[in-house]
Design a protein around this motif. Structure first.
Motif, short mmCIF file in Angstrom:
data_model
loop_
_atom_site.label_atom_id
_atom_site.label_comp_id
_atom_site.label_asym_id
_atom_site.label_seq_id
_atom_site.Cartn_x
_atom_site.Cartn_y
_atom_site.Cartn_z
N TYR A 46 8.50 -3.27 -5.95
CA TYR A 46 7.07 -3.21 -5.62
C TYR A 46 6.61 -1.75 -5.59
CZ TYR A 46 2.60 -4.18 -3.42
OH TYR A 46 1.25 -4.26 -3.16
N GLU A 68 -6.84 -5.94 -7.72
CA GLU A 68 -5.80 -6.06 -6.69
C GLU A 68 -5.24 -7.48 -6.67
OE1 GLU A 68 -7.17 -2.69 -3.42
OE2 GLU A 68 -7.74 -4.77 -3.10
N GLN A 72 -1.34 -8.44 -7.31
CA GLN A 72 -0.52 -9.21 -6.37
C GLN A 72 0.07 -10.45 -7.05
OE1 GLN A 72 0.08 -7.02 -4.11
NE2 GLN A 72 -0.75 -7.83 -2.21
N LEU B 64 -1.52 -3.86 1.06
CA LEU B 64 -1.22 -4.90 0.06
C LEU B 64 0.29 -5.17 0.00
CD1 LEU B 64 -3.59 -3.83 -2.85
CD2 LEU B 64 -3.90 -5.70 -1.23
N GLN B 67 1.48 -7.80 2.45
CA GLN B 67 1.05 -9.12 1.96
C GLN B 67 1.98 -9.62 0.85
OE1 GLN B 67 -2.99 -8.88 0.55
NE2 GLN B 67 -3.76 -8.09 2.49
N ALA B 68 2.31 -8.70 -0.07
CA ALA B 68 3.14 -9.09 -1.22
C ALA B 68 4.54 -9.49 -0.75
CB ALA B 68 3.22 -7.94 -2.22
#
Lengths: 201, 262
Positions: A46, A68, A72, B64, B67-68
């Motif tokens: 990530y 975004e 995701q 983010l 969340q991921a």
């Protein structure tokens, strides 16, 4: 370039004995671990990919919130399908960017069919400077910019309109007022030149 | 070269840029399946387009990431594609065939359930978790995800505790929840391994043998808690010693095997 800020992965060239190893070599190993459900490896993936994916998607989709969302989705897809990554078919970065680009394009094309088209046009005026770029991105962008400069104008326009403008080759032909056959070959020739200039195989 | 084929070939550029209609894409992909040199060319062109994309990198909002990671923790992963896929090289196929033989020798379920020890086990895990959380604030996101996943197993209505001896020394304890498709693994007093070797945990069942990850380093004789998700029906858990980076398939004998609750 500061050494304190980067952490071990950021600047492999600064470490003796590891100079030739690109960060993408790591990525394939990490993906293999992710395929086995390793959440720590996923976090590293990530960290490496969220920025590139978001940056590219944003240039295609334009709207930040939607970009975004696509980012995701792509990264979750990566978690789900890591076992399907086949390094014989290309680098891990290229695999992920391909998935991400297709998603971004799908998003734009499906939206263009809907009433939200106006909205997209309005949101196209985003100031990109508001987002901080990473050191790698700056170096990479410099190299890509130099190589894009080695393309003919028609090659460059065809590639850029397709990649960031999400136009199909016949739409690009219409925009540039040239034959579709010409655009097809310019896209291919342009990418070949870019590939050789960037030293990827 | 036939005319249709060379005409198709010029689609390589647009295809690598995703600048083709669905129909063109399908046509070109059919062509790709039979054209080895095209596959190679697309590969190179894709690397080039990926570099255009990577060069636009920006820094995403930090929130983010949490969340991921949470989304991933609750999302089931796809198994690898069929082992007999024609794309596999002979070397890879041979490797998998060996692993298949190993998975075929699946032993019966063994150790007993120790329901009475459940409360004690939970306490040990809670304490270990607390230590890990305090000691690793920089991994906050990961720990939050892990902590939540552990809590989900511990609080599941069907949580079951299993223990087993590790043949090379030490014990392994598992808290399992079918409902959460997850288990929490801990171990105590495992033999220290030489540098370059690590313990690797496996899930073994009808869906094949999959790595469940490398065991984390031992802290004061305790290992874990480690969360393993993606539990499938009929899975057993095994432990082997592997090279430090981990192996795709077990390469040494099982030193612990636990039959999970079906």
């Amino acid at each position: 370039m500061t050494h304190n800020e980067g952490g071990p992965r950021r600047d492999p060239a600064a470490e003796p004995g590891r100079a030739a190893e690109p960060p993408t070599a790591d990525l394939a190993v990490l993906l293999a671990r992710v395929a086995r459900g390793d959440q720590v490896a996923y976090e590293e993936v990530y960290d490496q990919l969220a920025g590139p994916v978001l940056g590219m998607v944003r240039r295609v989709v334009r709207d930040l919130a939607q970009s975004e969302e696509v980012m995701q989705e792509v990264l979750l897809e990566l978690w789900r399908t890591a076992s399907r990554f086949d390094r014989d078919k290309g680098s891990a970065a290229s695999w992920v960017m391909t998935i991400a680009h297709r998603r971004a394009i799908d998003r734009v094309r499906s939206e263009q069919k809907s009433a939200e088209r106006e909205l997209r046009a309005a949101s196209a005026q985003i100031d990109y400077d508001e987002v901080t770029e990473t050191v790698e991105a700056t170096l990479d962008r410099e190299r890509v910019r130099r190589c894009m400069g080695s393309l003919t104008e028609l090659q460059r326009e065809s590639v850029t309109l397709a990649y960031y403008g999400s136009y199909t080759y016949d739409e690009v032909a219409g925009l540039l007022g040239v034959a579709t056959g010409t655009v097809k070959t310019r896209m291919r020739d342009g990418l070949i030149r870019l590939r050789d200039c960037l030293g990827v195989d | 070269m036939r005319r249709g084929r060379s005409e198709l070939h010029t689609l390589a550029g647009p295809y690598a840029l995703d600048a083709v209609s669905g129909e063109d894409r399908a046509r070109f992909e059919r062509h790709l399946a039979h054209c080895e040199s095209c596959g190679q060319e697309i590969r190179g062109l894709r690397e080039a387009t990926a570099r255009i994309g990577v060069s636009a990198a920006v820094r995403p909002r930090p929130e983010l990431k949490g969340q991921a990671l949470r989304a991933a923790a609750r999302t089931r992963q796809l198994p690898p594609v069929s082992r007999d896929a024609p794309a596999a090289s002979p070397g890879w196929r041979g490797f998998l065939a060996g692993a298949r033989g190993m998975a075929g020798r699946r032993a019966g379920l063994w150790p007993p359930r120790l329901a009475a020890a459940l409360a004690a086990g939970l306490l040990v895990i809670a304490v270990t978790m607390g230590v890990l959380m305090v000691g690793a604030q920089h991994r906050l996101d990961t720990d939050q995800v892990r902590g939540r996943a552990i809590a989900a197993v511990l609080n599941a209505s069907d949580v079951t505790m299993l223990t087993a001896k590790v043949t090379t020394g030490g014990t392994a304890t598992i808290l399992e929840s079918r409902h959460e498709h997850s288990l929490v693994f801990t171990a105590a007093r495992l033999r220290a391994l030489p540098a370059g070797s690590s313990y690797e945990l496996w899930l073994m069942g009808p869906e094949g043998t999959r790595s469940a990850g490398m065991l984390p380093a031992s802290r004061e004789g305790m290992i874990g808690p480690m969360v393993v998700s993606g539990l499938a029906a009929g899975d057993d858990v095994g432990l082997t010693v592997e090279p430090a980076g981990g192996a795709a398939r077990p390469t040494s004998a099982m030193i612990m095997k636990l039959g999970l609750v079906p």
